[in-house]
Scaffold this motif. Structure first.
Motif, short mmCIF file in Angstrom:
data_model
loop_
_atom_site.label_atom_id
_atom_site.label_comp_id
_atom_site.label_asym_id
_atom_site.label_seq_id
_atom_site.Cartn_x
_atom_site.Cartn_y
_atom_site.Cartn_z
N VAL A 145 -10.88 8.36 -26.87
CA VAL A 145 -10.33 6.87 -27.66
C VAL A 145 -10.02 6.45 -28.81
N ASP A 146 -9.64 5.69 -29.82
CA ASP A 146 -9.14 5.92 -31.17
C ASP A 146 -9.59 4.15 -31.60
N ALA B 101 -1.13 15.35 -35.72
CA ALA B 101 -1.28 14.82 -36.86
C ALA B 101 -1.16 13.71 -36.50
N ASP B 102 -0.74 13.40 -36.30
CA ASP B 102 -0.17 12.08 -34.80
C ASP B 102 -1.83 11.11 -35.81
N ALA C 227 -8.53 1.75 -29.03
CA ALA C 227 -7.34 1.98 -28.35
C ALA C 227 -7.64 3.50 -27.38
N PRO C 228 -7.75 3.33 -25.92
CA PRO C 228 -7.74 4.07 -24.93
C PRO C 228 -6.42 4.91 -25.11
N ILE C 229 -6.55 6.71 -25.26
CA ILE C 229 -5.46 7.31 -25.42
C ILE C 229 -5.13 8.47 -24.13
N THR D 10 -4.83 19.85 -29.22
CA THR D 10 -3.80 20.58 -29.95
C THR D 10 -3.12 19.09 -29.28
N ASP D 11 -2.66 18.44 -28.48
CA ASP D 11 -2.52 17.08 -28.79
C ASP D 11 -3.32 16.45 -27.34
N LEU D 12 -3.57 15.15 -28.37
CA LEU D 12 -4.75 13.73 -28.12
C LEU D 12 -4.31 13.26 -27.27
N ASP D 13 -2.80 13.17 -26.97
CA ASP D 13 -2.70 12.16 -25.92
C ASP D 13 -2.51 12.96 -24.98
#
Length: 425
Positions: free
Chosen positions: A269-270, A246-247, A278-280, A326-329
């Protein structure tokens, strides 16, 4: 040969223009390509004179090993007017409902009407913007807003734009509608059709990373930004994110196959802000050889990734890695699927619960993703377009595929045998 070439479809080599290209650095591996001779092609054509054959007792046309896939038609390189074929994409005309396969090759980009899948017919060819004899001979294509966008490693090829609606009335040798020259060469292109941005990778700009182009007005492409922090990116998929994290809902996210000087990675990357991407995350993985290409599953929870040289470098079978996004980070490598062949994997695309993998010498392999949450894939069908062997080499076979036609068919582009039109049973 089948008499299916449109009257003005051209093969430039017959005009004395084509000279065998010289591969650079990484691309030297492609010098292994050794297509069948004309005599071998003619011999095989005799076994399947109509290019249509059901898969019976594990063989189609008494030649191609298969399981669960029939051959509806087949166009040789000569039928396409090419001396070498590589990438492909597709387009469905919203006005007529016709399906077109779009094939990249040495001489240019070929458009094939596959609306009658048992009678695929070449409509025309968009010649290469420049035919550089000293550069690799492939090109890559994606589609947005009824326009094809074509890049190539040839210099200075840039980005060609072609209005596909012209195929309703025009045939033969075609002309580009626009050209973008902010880079000379490129390895590939991806388009986020939701946002109207193209992401060109492997260019001689942006350190080979993401060269972003605003194509919201297709015939007026405009530079939008660069992402160079991760170095060379070989392929990417960029989406307006609607997955489980959701982030990042609604953000524009690229997941990259990152074959950089400091290693091989899958990176995230965003790119929502083109002026300040921005690299994630950036993840390495075991037994890497050359981070090549990957694709989200529907729902964007999982990413299937292929490494082009791990089979050669580590002696493993054809391998597909599963990433839980699930967690892009913090993406997690949750599974590895090795099929029964030793071929090098190339391009993979997903549709519903199936993944369509083009593996050079072992052809099209279809995987079911029903147990992907357990880190598993299952092969459910295959069609081997290169019957000579399943070597971990670049000597021939399938480059890519396109499973998104309106009709329930799959196009498979091959380096040495042209275009196959296939159908799962």
């Amino acid at each position: 040969m089948k008499a299916k070439i449109a009257t003005a479809t051209i093969a430039l080599m017959t005009a004395g223009i084509f000279v065998a290209p010289l591969a650079s650095a990484h691309e030297q591996a492609y010098d292994q390509v050794s297509p069948p001779t004309m005599e071998e092609r003619q011999s095989e054509l005799t076994a399947a004179p109509d290019g249509q054959s059901k898969c019976v007792h594990g063989l189609a046309a008494d030649t191609y090993a298969c399981d669960g896939i029939d051959m509806l038609d087949h166009l040789w390189l000569e039928d396409l007017g090419l001396t070498f074929a590589n990438d492909m994409w597709g387009w469905t005309d919203p006005a007529t409902g016709k399906d077109y396969a779009i094939i990249g090759g040495t001489e240019g980009t070929v458009f094939v009407d596959v609306s009658t899948p048992t009678d695929a017919t070449v409509v025309g060819i968009l010649p290469a913007h420049v035919l550089d004899p000293h550069r690799p001979y492939w090109r890559d294509i994606k589609v947005f807003d009824n326009h094809a966008f074509v890049v190539s490693e040839q210099i200075p090829h840039g980005l060609q734009v072609f209005d596909l609606t012209r195929l309703r009335d025009e045939t033969g040798t075609l002309t580009e509608d626009a050209h973008y020259a902010e880079f000379g060469k490129a390895h590939n292109i991806n388009i986020n059709e939701d946002s109207g941005f193209a992401y060109v990778i492997g260019t001689n700009t942006c350190a080979g990373g993401l060269h972003m182009v605003d194509i919201s007005s297709p015939t007026s492409p405009a530079f939008a930004g660069c992402f160079d922090e991760h170095g060379y990116i070989h392929d990417t998929q960029c989406v307006t994110y609607a997955g489980p994290d959701a982030d990042y809902t609604g953000r524009e996210i690229c997941v990259n196959s990152n074959a950089a000087s400091d290693g091989h990675f899958v990176s995230v990357v965003d790119v929502t802000d083109k002026a300040s991407p921005a690299p994630i995350a950036r993840m390495s993985y075991p037994d890497s050889g050359y981070s090549h290409q990957g694709w989200f599953t529907p729902g964007q929870r999982y990413f299937l990734h292929g490494d082009e040289l791990d089979e050669q470098g580590h002696g493993i079978n054809t391998r597909t890695r599963i990433w839980d996004m699930t967690d892009l980070d913090n993406p997690r490598h949750t599974g590895t699927f090795d099929n029964e062949t030793t071929s090098i994997d190339h391009n993979i695309y997903t549709e519903r619960r199936l993944a369509y993998m083009s593996n050079y010498t072992s052809g099209l392999r279809v995987y079911h993703t029903g147990k992907i949450g357990m880190g598993e894939l299952k092969e459910v069908a295959h069609f081997d377009v290169y019957p000579e062997n399943d070597n971990a080499s670049f000597e021939g076979g399938a480059w890519s595929n396109y499973p998104y036609f309106k009709r329930d068919i799959v196009g498979v582009s091959t380096m040495d045998r042209g275009l196959f039109i296939l159908k799962l049973k």
